[in-house]
Write a protein that holds these residues in place. Sequence first.
Motif, PDB file in Angstrom:
ATOM      1  N   LEU A  25       0.825  -1.212   0.000  1.00  0.00           N
ATOM      2  CA  LEU A  25       0.000   0.000   0.000  1.00  0.00           C
ATOM      3  C   LEU A  25       0.859   1.262   0.000  1.00  0.00           C
ATOM      4  CD1 LEU A  25      -2.824  -1.103   2.425  1.00  0.00           C
ATOM      5  CD2 LEU A  25      -3.020  -0.695  -0.038  1.00  0.00           C
ATOM      6  N   TYR A  28       2.000   1.892  -3.567  1.00  0.00           N
ATOM      7  CA  TYR A  28       0.952   2.364  -4.468  1.00  0.00           C
ATOM      8  C   TYR A  28       0.303   3.672  -4.011  1.00  0.00           C
ATOM      9  CZ  TYR A  28       1.209  -1.703  -7.445  1.00  0.00           C
ATOM     10  OH  TYR A  28       1.633  -2.642  -8.340  1.00  0.00           O
ATOM     11  N   ILE A 101      -9.885  -0.707   1.797  1.00  0.00           N
ATOM     12  CA  ILE A 101      -8.875  -1.659   2.260  1.00  0.00           C
ATOM     13  C   ILE A 101      -8.646  -1.339   3.730  1.00  0.00           C
ATOM     14  CG2 ILE A 101      -6.529  -2.508   1.989  1.00  0.00           C
ATOM     15  CD1 ILE A 101      -6.698  -1.383  -0.954  1.00  0.00           C
ATOM     16  N   LEU A 147      -4.609  -8.612  -0.137  1.00  0.00           N
ATOM     17  CA  LEU A 147      -3.927  -7.885  -1.198  1.00  0.00           C
ATOM     18  C   LEU A 147      -2.834  -8.696  -1.886  1.00  0.00           C
ATOM     19  CD1 LEU A 147      -3.460  -4.341   0.345  1.00  0.00           C
ATOM     20  CD2 LEU A 147      -5.264  -5.163  -1.171  1.00  0.00           C
ATOM     21  N   LEU A 152      -4.426  -5.324  -6.260  1.00  0.00           N
ATOM     22  CA  LEU A 152      -4.335  -3.886  -6.064  1.00  0.00           C
ATOM     23  C   LEU A 152      -4.320  -3.147  -7.400  1.00  0.00           C
ATOM     24  CD1 LEU A 152      -4.343  -1.798  -3.876  1.00  0.00           C
ATOM     25  CD2 LEU A 152      -1.873  -2.019  -3.696  1.00  0.00           C
TER      26      LEU A 152
END
Length: 164
Positions: A25, A28, A101, A147, A152
């Motif tokens: 995460l 991204y 998420i 994930l 994702l």
Amino acid sequence: MILVSACLLGHKIKYDGGSNPNELLLKYNERGRFIAICPECFGQMPVPRPPAEIVKRTNKKIFAGKAIVKNKEGQEVTRFFYNGADKVLKIANAYNVKYAILKENSPSCGVHDIYDGSFTGKKVKGNGICAAILAAHGIILYSEKDLSVVRLETLLTEDEKNGD
């Protein structure tokens, strides 16, 4: 936009003042498609704070506003959880959010499992308060455990197509 538990993005807002940074995460996050949320902070709970668990729960009780959340010291803190969830839902609606998420096991954000309310570390199937409310409003939930790069990428591509 995609809602993401702020602790997964490295924000130090966990009950103990820490975070749960998720490498994928964080990588991204540069795309600018995530909205960092913390229902407990939005509900005005302090950091740090005693850990809390849902002690009386079913999804039916959560939707009816009748689940009970207590902290480890025995104080009822339910209203903070519902207030925070309401603020997150308002953000989701304002940004036409389709996906979230969230941090697994959290009494706010648990997607698949939460702690059972005994403060013994035992987990049970179920949603946290905010997760249940978001799901009831049609938002598709994922936990950090769901994930992968492929998932994702797919979520981000879908989100970018939807625009906002």
